[in-house]
Enzyme design. Structure first.
Site, PDB file in Angstrom:
ATOM      1  N   LYS A   1      48.479  23.510   4.417  1.00 52.20           N
ATOM      2  CA  LYS A   1      49.159  24.259   5.498  1.00 52.20           C
ATOM      3  C   LYS A   1      49.437  23.315   6.666  1.00 52.20           C
ATOM      4  O   LYS A   1      49.751  22.156   6.447  1.00 52.20           O
ATOM      5  CB  LYS A   1      48.328  25.489   5.879  1.00 52.20           C
ATOM      6  CG  LYS A   1      47.923  26.308   4.643  1.00 52.20           C
ATOM      7  CD  LYS A   1      47.365  27.654   4.945  1.00 52.20           C
ATOM      8  CE  LYS A   1      47.035  28.362   3.641  1.00 52.20           C
ATOM      9  NZ  LYS A   1      46.577  29.722   3.800  1.00 52.20           N
TER      10      LYS A   1
ATOM     11  N   ASN B   1      46.491  23.509  -0.676  1.00 54.35           N
ATOM     12  CA  ASN B   1      47.583  23.820   0.251  1.00 54.35           C
ATOM     13  C   ASN B   1      47.023  23.572   1.649  1.00 54.35           C
ATOM     14  O   ASN B   1      46.270  24.384   2.170  1.00 54.35           O
ATOM     15  CB  ASN B   1      48.015  25.278   0.075  1.00 54.35           C
ATOM     16  CG  ASN B   1      49.009  25.713   1.148  1.00 54.35           C
ATOM     17  OD1 ASN B   1      49.555  24.881   1.879  1.00 54.35           O
ATOM     18  ND2 ASN B   1      49.234  27.006   1.244  1.00 54.35           N
TER      19      ASN B   1
ATOM     20  N   GLU C   1      48.569  35.207  -5.414  1.00 57.42           N
ATOM     21  CA  GLU C   1      47.748  35.190  -4.205  1.00 57.42           C
ATOM     22  C   GLU C   1      47.806  36.552  -3.499  1.00 57.42           C
ATOM     23  O   GLU C   1      48.758  36.835  -2.765  1.00 57.42           O
ATOM     24  CB  GLU C   1      48.254  34.124  -3.231  1.00 57.42           C
ATOM     25  CG  GLU C   1      48.229  32.711  -3.787  1.00 57.42           C
ATOM     26  CD  GLU C   1      48.175  31.682  -2.665  1.00 57.42           C
ATOM     27  OE1 GLU C   1      47.204  30.908  -2.638  1.00 57.42           O
ATOM     28  OE2 GLU C   1      49.080  31.654  -1.830  1.00 57.42           O
TER      29      GLU C   1
ATOM     30  N   GLY D   1      42.764  33.351   3.419  1.00 55.09           N
ATOM     31  CA  GLY D   1      42.164  32.964   4.694  1.00 55.09           C
ATOM     32  C   GLY D   1      41.253  34.024   5.289  1.00 55.09           C
ATOM     33  O   GLY D   1      40.867  33.933   6.449  1.00 55.09           O
TER      34      GLY D   1
ATOM     35  N   HIS E   1      55.335  31.047  -0.365  1.00 50.64           N
ATOM     36  CA  HIS E   1      53.986  31.360   0.116  1.00 50.64           C
ATOM     37  C   HIS E   1      54.045  32.585   1.037  1.00 50.64           C
ATOM     38  O   HIS E   1      55.014  32.748   1.782  1.00 50.64           O
ATOM     39  CB  HIS E   1      53.391  30.155   0.851  1.00 50.64           C
ATOM     40  CG  HIS E   1      51.940  30.351   1.148  1.00 50.64           C
ATOM     41  ND1 HIS E   1      51.505  31.064   2.240  1.00 50.64           N
ATOM     42  CD2 HIS E   1      50.830  29.962   0.476  1.00 50.64           C
ATOM     43  CE1 HIS E   1      50.183  31.099   2.225  1.00 50.64           C
ATOM     44  NE2 HIS E   1      49.745  30.442   1.166  1.00 50.64           N
TER      45      HIS E   1
ATOM     46  N   SER F   1      41.027  32.537  -0.709  1.00 55.30           N
ATOM     47  CA  SER F   1      39.592  32.325  -0.439  1.00 55.30           C
ATOM     48  C   SER F   1      38.826  31.794  -1.655  1.00 55.30           C
ATOM     49  O   SER F   1      37.665  32.133  -1.865  1.00 55.30           O
ATOM     50  CB  SER F   1      38.946  33.601   0.094  1.00 55.30           C
ATOM     51  OG  SER F   1      39.556  33.994   1.314  1.00 55.30           O
TER      52      SER F   1
ATOM     53  N   GLU G   1      52.714  33.210   3.748  1.00 56.60           N
ATOM     54  CA  GLU G   1      52.894  32.893   5.181  1.00 56.60           C
ATOM     55  C   GLU G   1      54.366  32.616   5.495  1.00 56.60           C
ATOM     56  O   GLU G   1      54.850  32.939   6.581  1.00 56.60           O
ATOM     57  CB  GLU G   1      51.991  31.710   5.571  1.00 56.60           C
ATOM     58  CG  GLU G   1      50.543  32.162   5.674  1.00 56.60           C
ATOM     59  CD  GLU G   1      49.516  31.099   5.353  1.00 56.60           C
ATOM     60  OE1 GLU G   1      49.862  29.896   5.358  1.00 56.60           O
ATOM     61  OE2 GLU G   1      48.356  31.463   5.082  1.00 56.60           O
TER      62      GLU G   1
HETATM   63  P1  PGA Z   1      42.848  30.201   1.432  1.00 62.83           P
HETATM   64  O1  PGA Z   1      44.436  30.022   1.300  1.00 62.83           O
HETATM   65  O2  PGA Z   1      42.220  29.469   0.283  1.00 62.83           O
HETATM   66  O3  PGA Z   1      42.491  29.599   2.759  1.00 62.83           O
HETATM   67  O4  PGA Z   1      42.570  31.670   1.370  1.00 62.83           O
HETATM   68  C1  PGA Z   1      45.067  30.049   0.060  1.00 62.83           C
HETATM   69  C2  PGA Z   1      46.557  29.890   0.232  1.00 62.83           C
HETATM   70  O5  PGA Z   1      47.099  30.407   1.221  1.00 62.83           O
HETATM   71  O6  PGA Z   1      47.230  29.242  -0.585  1.00 62.83           O
END
Ligand code: PGA
Length: 251
Positions: A11, A9, A166, A172, A94, A212, A96
């Site tokens: 982003k 992803n 998630e 993140g 997601h 992560s 976010e």
């Molecule tokens: P990350 O993000 O691996 O940077 O923690 C995962 C995601 O948001 O899909």
């Protein structure tokens, strides 16, 4: 039994030129993958990423899709638009999007229905916040998020959905759920699917872990029986790191 699926992803990262370069450098590194390999890129990067991925085992995904077929929805993209430029997968719900853009369980459901109708493969994201885990609501919450998002799909359509568990506190942040925590909550999601759609359906749904995930922890997570893949943010922006996760089953 279930084929693993590792998806990046990206982003809001990489211009079209950078996207093509990243896909080009990924291609030889993931060519022998035993899992499905997907990169979910910013919408304007889709043509460049698609062209670069041509003839390889890398599949292209988008990061969101609108629920209407067309209309007055400034800034949004329809499933048909994504489909026509060669998108195969789409991330929906997601955290976010839920956190910063007012996405709700109801709109997530509408987007899932629109994507499935158009023939896109959905990567549906669910997961609890830190305070929800601490209050003991994780299991109820992920069950609720999952079942609402799938409302209106038949059993066959449900089987085709990829779910990404998630935990929001792990995205993140460098904090990763332990292998056992991730496995346990994914087991809760699968049990909820089994109650609603039957065991046979639940056993076919691929459920990823995300948050992560990186080369150092991918092997341990992927060794868990319930975990069928990963949704990778930060570590998907570097070809070597993403490839190392994709190749989690190789020495
Ligand atoms: P990350 O993000 O691996 O940077 O923690 C995962 C995601 O948001 O899909």
């Amino acid at each position: 039994m279930r084929k693993a699926i590792i998806a990046g992803n990206w982003k809001m990262n990489k211009t079209p030129t950078e996207a093509a370069a990243l896909v080009e450098s990924l291609k030889p590194l993931v060519a022998d993958a035993s899992c499905d390999v997907v990169v979910c890129v910013p919408a304007v990067d889709i043509p460049a990423a698609k062209a670069a991925a041509q003839g390889s085992n890398i599949h292209i995904g988008a990061q969101n899709v609108h629920f209407a077929e067309s209309g007055a929805y400034t800034g949004e993209l329809s499933a048909a638009m994504l489909k026509e430029v060669g998108v195969e997968y789409v991330i929906i719900g997601h955290s976010e999007r839920r956190q910063y853009f007012g996405e709700t369980d109801a709109t997530v459901n509408q987007r899932v229905l629109a994507a499935v109708k158009a023939g896109l493969k959905v990567i549906l994201c669910v997961g609890e916040k830190k305070e929800e885990r601490e209050a003991g609501y994780t299991d109820a919450l992920v069950e609720y998020q999952t079942l609402i998002a799938l409302t209106g799909l038949d059993k066959k359509q449900v089987q085709s959905i990829v779910i990404a568990y998630e935990p929001v506190w792990a995205i993140g942040t460098g904090l990763v759920a332990t292998d056992e925590q991730a496995n346990e909550t994914i087991g809760v999601i699968r049990a909820a699917l089994a109650r609603k759609y039957g065991k046979a359906v639940a056993n076919k749904v691929r459920i990823q872990y995300g948050g992560s995930m990186k080369p150092a922890n991918a092997k341990g997570l992927m060794a868990q029986p319930e975990i069928d893949g990963g949704l990778i943010g930060g570590a998907s922006l570097k070809a070597k790191d993403f490839a190392a996760i994709v190749n989690y089953d190789k020495d």
